[in-house]
Design an enzyme around this catalytic site. Structure first.
Site, PDB file in Angstrom:
ATOM      1  CG  MET A 121      -1.739  -1.517   1.190  1.00 14.48           C
ATOM      2  SD  MET A 121      -2.929  -1.095   2.672  1.00 14.48           S
ATOM      3  CE  MET A 121      -2.142  -1.880   3.561  1.00 14.48           C
ATOM      4  CB  ALA A 122       0.690   3.871  -2.425  1.00 10.63           C
ATOM      5  CB  CYS A 152      -1.906   0.859  -9.424  1.00  6.35           C
ATOM      6  SG  CYS A 152      -2.601   2.783  -8.885  1.00  6.35           S
ATOM      7  CG  HIS A 183      -8.526  -5.773  -5.110  1.00  8.42           C
ATOM      8  ND1 HIS A 183      -7.906  -4.685  -4.533  1.00  8.42           N
ATOM      9  CD2 HIS A 183      -9.730  -5.882  -4.885  1.00  8.42           C
ATOM     10  CE1 HIS A 183      -8.980  -4.454  -4.334  1.00  8.42           C
ATOM     11  NE2 HIS A 183     -10.793  -4.775  -4.393  1.00  8.42           N
TER      12      HIS A 183
END
Length: 377
Positions: A24-25, A110, A180
């Site tokens: 996670m950024a 993303c 995801h």
């Protein structure tokens, strides 16, 4: 709770319990990963923030800092983003040649516009040939380093890509795939469609299939594995301000009783530990500034006044943090309000794509100007 199959392999590494911390950024730096590992198992996988292939080739200083791993962190898992097979080859050659990581995860999930408008992230698997070339380039350059691939269900409901992506990734040498279970258009809104994970598990039979999306408790993880047959779970937003989720997952996946949530005093000790780890990693001032984004997640649902919450959100040093933690009611039990979804959710929206992106899924051309020097997202 009864146990489910609790391990899988990423190349030579046995992942046990079958839990992966999602990159996670701005979150999964070395400090947060260490905190999660302290609660979970050292043989689960904790993935570094996403970095770009181009930034590695350019030796970007911020990117090199993001690739920091703990002395006892193993395997060292790095997530890589690219839309260009040549840059992937060059970057992975550097990573393998200099021993910078033990496991590479390729990002094709993303959904943010700055990535998809260049054809990257969740937009890329639509271009099947280009997707295959990128995965192939990573696997060939990696040598003995195992490569995994993470992607979404598709661009939107009209452009589903996940079954082809899973088959292609397996065929090109990826040792595991993760889904995801949302489209890029959903971003983080609505509910993940776990039935897609089950369909991917049916389509990809030679390597582990991991499920991601809406795991906010140990029971969620068990339910996903039972309903979909997936080999492991990838946990993202569910552990924000709640690194002890990995303790609960460890218990659930090994057939042990799941511990009750921590008291506010225990949360205070964890918050302090997080601050110390960040200060050690990037310095006290910068580290405590970084900790601010975690405060609302850690303190969610607990009986804390508005003024004290604001003070936590502006904390600037360890001494100040310790003073504020001392003002909390350390006996307050873990509140039911702290359970459930957390982190960004937002709303669905149209996916921004390069002009003509949907015209030809077999076009393997690299989008012009696609390799940005950004990291994260």
């Amino acid at each position: 709770m009864s146990a489910v199959a609790s391990s899988f392999r990423i190349g030579p590494y046995v992942v046990s319990p079958a839990v992966v911390l999602a990159p996670m950024a701005g979150i999964t730096n070395v400090a947060f990963r260490q905190l999660c590992r302290e609660f979970g198992s050292p043989t689960s996988v904790y993935v570094c923030e996403m970095v770009t292939a181009r930034a590695i080739v350019e030796r970007d200083s911020k990117t090199i800092e993001m690739m920091t791993f703990g002395a006892d962190e193993h395997p060292r898992s790095l997530q890589l983003y690219s839309v260009d097979p040549k840059n992937v080859t060059d970057a992975v050659t550097i990573i393998a040649g200099e021993g910078l990581a033990d496991h590479l995860d390729m990002n094709f999930g993303c959904p943010v516009p700055k990535v998809t408008r260049k054809g990257g992230g969740a937009a890329l698997p639509y271009k099947r040939r280009l997707f295959a070339e990128i995965v192939r380039a990573a696997v060939r350059a990696a040598g003995d380093i195992p490569v995994t691939v993470k992607f979404r269900v598709g661009i939107d409901d009209e452009h589903l890509t996940y079954l082809d992506a899973g088959r292609i990734a397996e065929a090109e040498g990826a040792v595991a795939v993760a889904l995801h279970a949302r489209t890029a258009a959903q971003r983080y809104s609505g509910e993940a469609d776990w039935s897609r994970i089950a369909r991917l598990k049916e389509a990809v039979t030679g390597v582990p299939v991991l499920g991601n999306g809406d795991i906010f408790s140990a029971d969620d993880a068990l339910r996903m594995m039972r309903e979909t047959g997936c080999d492991g779970v990838v946990v993202g937003r569910g552990c924000l301000g709640r690194p002890w989720l990995f303790r609960e997952l460890h218990a659930a996946l090994t057939g042990q009783p799941v511990p009750v949530g921590p008291t506010l005093g225990e949360v205070a000790a964890i918050l302090h530990r997080h601050g110390v780890l960040l200060a050690d990693h990037i310095g006290e001032e910068k580290g405590l500034r970084d900790l601010r984004k975690h405060m609302a997640w850690y303190l969610r649902g607990f009986p804390i006044g508005a003024d004290l919450r604001r003070a936590f959100a502006m904390v600037s040093g360890l001494a100040e943090l310790e003073d504020l933690l001392g003002k909390l009611d350390h006996d307050a039990p873990y509140p039911a309000e702290a359970e459930g979804p957390r982190g960004r959710q937002g709303s669905p929206g149209r996916v921004v794509l390069p002009e003509g992106w949907l015209d030809d899924p077999e076009d393997a051309a690299v989008p012009e100007g696609a390799e940005l020097m950004h990291s994260g997202g």
